[in-house]
Design an enzyme around this catalytic site. Structure first.
Site, PDB file in Angstrom:
ATOM      1  N   LYS A  69      -8.548   4.903 -19.503  1.00 31.76           N
ATOM      2  CA  LYS A  69      -9.043   5.250 -20.838  1.00 31.76           C
ATOM      3  C   LYS A  69      -7.959   5.040 -21.893  1.00 31.76           C
ATOM      4  O   LYS A  69      -7.518   3.926 -22.075  1.00 31.76           O
ATOM      5  CB  LYS A  69      -9.584   6.681 -20.819  1.00 31.76           C
ATOM      6  CG  LYS A  69     -10.551   6.967 -19.668  1.00 31.76           C
ATOM      7  CD  LYS A  69     -11.855   6.194 -19.794  1.00 31.76           C
ATOM      8  CE  LYS A  69     -12.739   6.292 -18.546  1.00 31.76           C
ATOM      9  NZ  LYS A  69     -13.019   7.651 -18.070  1.00 31.76           N
TER      10      LYS A  69
ATOM     11  N   ARG B 172       0.836  -1.212   0.000  1.00 31.74           N
ATOM     12  CA  ARG B 172       0.000   0.000   0.000  1.00 31.74           C
ATOM     13  C   ARG B 172       0.864   1.252   0.000  1.00 31.74           C
ATOM     14  O   ARG B 172       0.465   2.303  -0.479  1.00 31.74           O
ATOM     15  CB  ARG B 172      -0.987   0.017   1.184  1.00 31.74           C
ATOM     16  CG  ARG B 172      -1.862   1.263   1.187  1.00 31.74           C
ATOM     17  CD  ARG B 172      -3.106   1.206   2.059  1.00 31.74           C
ATOM     18  NE  ARG B 172      -2.949   0.458   3.259  1.00 31.74           N
ATOM     19  CZ  ARG B 172      -2.175   0.825   4.293  1.00 31.74           C
ATOM     20  NH1 ARG B 172      -1.507   1.951   4.254  1.00 31.74           N
ATOM     21  NH2 ARG B 172      -2.094   0.052   5.342  1.00 31.74           N
TER      22      ARG B 172
ATOM     23  N   ASP C 149      -7.603  17.863 -15.556  1.00 33.36           N
ATOM     24  CA  ASP C 149      -7.850  16.444 -15.824  1.00 33.36           C
ATOM     25  C   ASP C 149      -7.570  16.251 -17.318  1.00 33.36           C
ATOM     26  O   ASP C 149      -8.329  16.703 -18.171  1.00 33.36           O
ATOM     27  CB  ASP C 149      -9.299  16.100 -15.465  1.00 33.36           C
ATOM     28  CG  ASP C 149      -9.647  14.641 -15.741  1.00 33.36           C
ATOM     29  OD1 ASP C 149      -8.956  13.996 -16.558  1.00 33.36           O
ATOM     30  OD2 ASP C 149     -10.628  14.151 -15.151  1.00 33.36           O
TER      31      ASP C 149
ATOM     32  N   TYR D  93     -16.162  15.505 -15.780  1.00 29.94           N
ATOM     33  CA  TYR D  93     -16.592  14.106 -15.717  1.00 29.94           C
ATOM     34  C   TYR D  93     -17.669  13.956 -14.635  1.00 29.94           C
ATOM     35  O   TYR D  93     -17.585  14.577 -13.569  1.00 29.94           O
ATOM     36  CB  TYR D  93     -15.366  13.258 -15.389  1.00 29.94           C
ATOM     37  CG  TYR D  93     -15.633  11.783 -15.327  1.00 29.94           C
ATOM     38  CD1 TYR D  93     -15.933  11.063 -16.474  1.00 29.94           C
ATOM     39  CD2 TYR D  93     -15.578  11.095 -14.121  1.00 29.94           C
ATOM     40  CE1 TYR D  93     -16.175   9.710 -16.418  1.00 29.94           C
ATOM     41  CE2 TYR D  93     -15.813   9.738 -14.054  1.00 29.94           C
ATOM     42  CZ  TYR D  93     -16.118   9.050 -15.204  1.00 29.94           C
ATOM     43  OH  TYR D  93     -16.347   7.703 -15.138  1.00 29.94           O
TER      44      TYR D  93
END
Ligand SMILES: *Cc1c(COP(=O)(O)O)cnc(C)c1O
Length: 394
Positions: free
Chosen positions: A205, A55, A180, A108
């Site tokens: 994407k 992590r 973004d 978005y």
């Protein structure tokens, strides 16, 4: 591997090899063993580099981060478990109660939800404004405004933000400009070259490109902000899985070729659609009939993007006939896949709006957004011609 003592479970070394693998090894190990407490001290104190617990960081994430750092031209980026994890790291990890943040009004959908629902719950106030209109954004600035979050090209109407004007405005008022860059990608647009302070990606994407991995990335110009983003990511558990990073790296090896191919096909498809009977309008930033064409050329250069939107005549009935006839194209709510995908905002991303509000955004029932993939351009044109003709016949 046999352990020399016979009874111990974990191997203490891997098979020896004088040669190295060409492909980045997948490292699913959650923990990393150190030799001694002294060696661990050296790691924690930063005198040597070493992994401890995945992590906190792992090799597969670092390999992906280094690739994106190079593409965006900024060191120190952090890979996150999704694009939304990267957006969340910026908004929740860098802002505090009492702060105010401005977002582009066509961000978005989930970013909009974070701004509308989650930040206000924590006492972070939010406003939305049109990022193509600097005066509209300026009108929202208050004494406690800290950050502006925009996308360079908006979804799904492909408006182009006035990044140069916004960067000057943010500088004047001491705001962080976060971009973004998912739609535009570092191949099309490098926000740091145009005054951005923070860049966010959904790697899911175009960068990973095969619709089989969900991942995000964020990097800031200020190393102190990168450290805060990294710590927030580790503390809140937004860390990515090694396997997803491994898959993403594999996809990213061909990203530039895929982007160039898809963008060229998108330009050709936009012109093709514009000439078809039954198509009311086509939106593509690199076409001279796009309202933000000059800005698109200034920001995106010659490359443009792989997204084309268009509107069919004939309302919902024509839209249904079109997706039914669009043989081999996926009617699916994503973008950037190797295959061309279609999305229909009125029934998906913008279904919660009233028809009047959709109309105001130009999103009528015949509106489609196309994420152009890697198909042969002539084949794709034929599929669209046939599907539009079927929609008009129905
Ligand atoms: C998809 C997307 C996101 C969210 O990314 P996920 O990887 O799906 O969490 C954020 N911004 C933009 C512009 C996107 O297209």
């Amino acid at each position: 591997m046999r352990n020399s003592k016979g009874s111990l479970i974990r191997p203490t070394s891997l098979p020896e090899s004088a040669s190295r693998p060409v492909v980045t090894p997948l490292s699913p190990s959650v923990v990393y063993a150190s030799e001694t407490p002294d060696a661990l001290d050296a790691q924690y104190e930063g005198r040597v580099h070493g992994y401890t617990y995945s992590r906190e960081g792992h090799p597969n994430a670092d390999v992906v981060a280094a690739r994106l750092d190079a593409m965006e031209g900024m060191p120190g980026g952090v890979v996150t478990a999704s694009g939304m994890a990267a957006v969340s790291a910026v908004l929740l990890g860098l802002l505090k109660t009492g702060d105010h943040v401005i977002g582009g009004k066509q961000l978005y959908g989930r970013s909009l939800r974070l701004m509308a629902e989650d930040l206000p719950r924590l006492g972070i106030r939010t406003s939305l404004a049109d990022p193509g209109n600097v005066d509209a954004v300026r009108a929202e600035i208050r004494p406690d405004t800290r950050l502006l979050l925009v996308e360079a090209v908006s979804n799904p109407t492909l408006n182009v933000a006035d990044i140069h004007g916004l960067a000057a405005l943010c500088k004047e008022h001491g705001l962080l400009l976060a971009v973004d860059n998912t739609f535009t990608t570092p191949r099309g647009f490098r926000p740091f070259d145009h005054g951005a302070d923070i860049v966010i990606h959904s790697i899911t994407k175009l960068l990973a490109g095969h619709s089989d991995v969900m991942l995000g990335y964020v990097v800031a110009r200020d190393p102190a902000l990168n450290e805060r983003l990294r710590v927030f990511n580790v503390t809140t558990g937004l860390t990515p899985s090694p396997f997803d990073c491994w898959l993403a790296e594999r996809g990213m090896l061909s990203f530039e070729l895929r982007f160039d191919r898809a963008q060229q096909t998108a330009a050709a498809l936009a012109d093709h659609l514009a000439a078809l009977p039954g198509v009311a309008r086509v939106i593509y930033p690199m076409r001279t009939d796009h309202p933000d064409h000059d800005r698109a050329v200034a920001l995106l250069g010659a490359r443009g993007c792989n997204m084309v939107s268009f509107e069919l005549n004939g309302g919902r009935a024509a839209a249904n006939a079109f997706t039914r006839a669009a043989d081999g194209l996926s009617f699916a709510p994503t973008l950037g896949d190797v295959g061309t995908t279609l999305s229909h905002p009125a029934s998906s991303s913008h279904r919660a709006l009233t028809p009047e509000n959709r109309e105001a955004l130009g999103l009528r029932e015949g509106f489609f957004r196309v994420s152009v993939g890697l198909e042969d351009a002539d084949t794709l044109k034929r599929v669209f011609s046939d599907a539009v003709a079927a929609a008009m016949a129905g």
